[in-house]
Scaffold this active site. Sequence first.
Site, PDB file in Angstrom:
ATOM      1  N   TYR A 155       0.833  -1.206   0.000  1.00 40.77           N
ATOM      2  CA  TYR A 155       0.000   0.000   0.000  1.00 40.77           C
ATOM      3  C   TYR A 155       0.866   1.254   0.000  1.00 40.77           C
ATOM      4  O   TYR A 155       0.560   2.237  -0.679  1.00 40.77           O
ATOM      5  CB  TYR A 155      -0.937   0.005   1.203  1.00 40.77           C
ATOM      6  CG  TYR A 155      -1.773   1.266   1.318  1.00 40.77           C
ATOM      7  CD1 TYR A 155      -2.618   1.661   0.283  1.00 40.77           C
ATOM      8  CD2 TYR A 155      -1.720   2.068   2.456  1.00 40.77           C
ATOM      9  CE1 TYR A 155      -3.388   2.812   0.375  1.00 40.77           C
ATOM     10  CE2 TYR A 155      -2.482   3.209   2.556  1.00 40.77           C
ATOM     11  CZ  TYR A 155      -3.312   3.583   1.519  1.00 40.77           C
ATOM     12  OH  TYR A 155      -4.062   4.732   1.618  1.00 40.77           O
ATOM     13  N   ARG A 162       1.421   6.824  -6.866  1.00 47.05           N
ATOM     14  CA  ARG A 162       0.272   7.706  -7.092  1.00 47.05           C
ATOM     15  C   ARG A 162       0.662   9.170  -6.887  1.00 47.05           C
ATOM     16  O   ARG A 162       0.397  10.016  -7.755  1.00 47.05           O
ATOM     17  CB  ARG A 162      -0.877   7.328  -6.156  1.00 47.05           C
ATOM     18  CG  ARG A 162      -2.036   8.324  -6.184  1.00 47.05           C
ATOM     19  CD  ARG A 162      -3.260   7.831  -5.428  1.00 47.05           C
ATOM     20  NE  ARG A 162      -3.031   7.529  -4.027  1.00 47.05           N
ATOM     21  CZ  ARG A 162      -4.010   7.189  -3.178  1.00 47.05           C
ATOM     22  NH1 ARG A 162      -5.266   7.118  -3.592  1.00 47.05           N
ATOM     23  NH2 ARG A 162      -3.732   6.914  -1.910  1.00 47.05           N
ATOM     24  N   TYR A 215      -0.869  12.918   6.977  1.00 43.84           N
ATOM     25  CA  TYR A 215      -0.452  11.888   7.917  1.00 43.84           C
ATOM     26  C   TYR A 215       1.038  12.014   8.240  1.00 43.84           C
ATOM     27  O   TYR A 215       1.829  12.431   7.388  1.00 43.84           O
ATOM     28  CB  TYR A 215      -0.699  10.499   7.324  1.00 43.84           C
ATOM     29  CG  TYR A 215      -2.105   9.974   7.494  1.00 43.84           C
ATOM     30  CD1 TYR A 215      -3.066  10.628   8.274  1.00 43.84           C
ATOM     31  CD2 TYR A 215      -2.484   8.781   6.874  1.00 43.84           C
ATOM     32  CE1 TYR A 215      -4.340  10.126   8.422  1.00 43.84           C
ATOM     33  CE2 TYR A 215      -3.770   8.273   7.019  1.00 43.84           C
ATOM     34  CZ  TYR A 215      -4.684   8.945   7.790  1.00 43.84           C
ATOM     35  OH  TYR A 215      -5.945   8.439   7.933  1.00 43.84           O
ATOM     36  N   ARG A 228     -11.438  13.200   2.207  1.00 39.86           N
ATOM     37  CA  ARG A 228     -12.382  12.305   2.878  1.00 39.86           C
ATOM     38  C   ARG A 228     -13.713  12.206   2.129  1.00 39.86           C
ATOM     39  O   ARG A 228     -14.401  11.199   2.211  1.00 39.86           O
ATOM     40  CB  ARG A 228     -12.634  12.781   4.306  1.00 39.86           C
ATOM     41  CG  ARG A 228     -11.395  12.821   5.183  1.00 39.86           C
ATOM     42  CD  ARG A 228     -10.829  11.453   5.446  1.00 39.86           C
ATOM     43  NE  ARG A 228      -9.679  11.507   6.360  1.00 39.86           N
ATOM     44  CZ  ARG A 228      -8.915  10.485   6.657  1.00 39.86           C
ATOM     45  NH1 ARG A 228      -9.161   9.306   6.101  1.00 39.86           N
ATOM     46  NH2 ARG A 228      -7.898  10.609   7.482  1.00 39.86           N
ATOM     47  N   GLU A 335     -14.155  -1.342   6.109  1.00 39.11           N
ATOM     48  CA  GLU A 335     -14.124  -0.014   5.495  1.00 39.11           C
ATOM     49  C   GLU A 335     -15.431   0.162   4.732  1.00 39.11           C
ATOM     50  O   GLU A 335     -15.943  -0.784   4.126  1.00 39.11           O
ATOM     51  CB  GLU A 335     -12.930   0.116   4.550  1.00 39.11           C
ATOM     52  CG  GLU A 335     -12.844   1.461   3.827  1.00 39.11           C
ATOM     53  CD  GLU A 335     -11.538   1.632   3.063  1.00 39.11           C
ATOM     54  OE1 GLU A 335     -10.479   1.355   3.656  1.00 39.11           O
ATOM     55  OE2 GLU A 335     -11.582   2.027   1.884  1.00 39.11           O
TER      56      GLU A 335
END
Length: 352
Positions: A155, A162, A215, A228, A335
């Site tokens: 991940y 990305r 983060y 979000r 999730e």
Amino acid sequence: MPLSLAPIAPPLSLHYLSREGGPHPAALGAVQFGGTPQPDCALQIATPLLGQATEALELWHTDQPVRSGTLGLLHYAMSDDLLFGAICIPDTDSDVGQYPGGGYDPLRPSLLQQASEQVYLAVFAALESLGYLHLLRVWNYFSDINTDTWGMERYLQFNIGRQDAFRKMARPFLVDAPAACALGTHGGGLNVYFLAAKVPPLALENPRQVSAYFYPDQYGPRTPSFSRAALATLPGQRWLFISGTASIIGHQTQHAGDVRAQTEETLRNIAVLLTQANRAEDSQDWTLAAVQYKVYVRHVADFGVVRAVLDAQLPSAAVRIYVQADVCRDDLLVEIEATGCLPVPSLPEKTP
């Protein structure tokens, strides 16, 4: 005399359907979860469905004329207002190994990291070429999402590729990043699909959480590039795209090992995002009943508990499908993403 308005062909609708129901209307884009790959789907995601159904279609439909084509590996379909795109790089599942001596070598990126950058560069090139400059929502799926290979969790490798593409194309990867999710599959390579428009969305954040793109360093050398949630306006419609949402407060996982508590915490985070959408629009229209839900459950054995929590807290009419998939952190057990469409408030009638 009342103001007369010509009817607007709905730009977009979302349906979760079973193939057992027979033929389906032509789609702007169709993605299949579970089952055997079908030629009429843009992508087939190797994530089994939970419950009675064995496969489901996520169908993005429009009543507007659709034009389709390819740009390299990317397949697209577009209406006057929207662009749907899908791309798969199939060989990323074999990207398993370690560098001599261990550790991560930034000068020798993994195949997955290279593939994620390649995919997003192709997406941004398509947006520029076709004239739909603004990403609304992106879905990312690839295998072994929590596995450490080449000195780093896959991940985190994906996040590097990305964000490197966002940076190269001068795209917003912090504030105003698109809504998104990233889930682990049972194979099938790196699969990405997206919706884009000519008008930018309004990105929303959750005040209970640190924005993912802020983060701290413990979550990797590149932060996740998504907001979000996002509010988008189309002719006659308001869309809310709530990103994959989990049991996180601040930046930390809550209720490790307790799937019931994690599901309840996730629903609280979704409720906050609905409140944020209402605040942005000065309305009370966005409710738990106004959106459809795609629920990702890590362990099949937890499905009954997750479904029981949602059945107790969501309106019975709220559409939801359940998918078995790995979540981006190995301590997250569930999730949930949510997507909704409401009409634009009608204009007051004019009198002579």
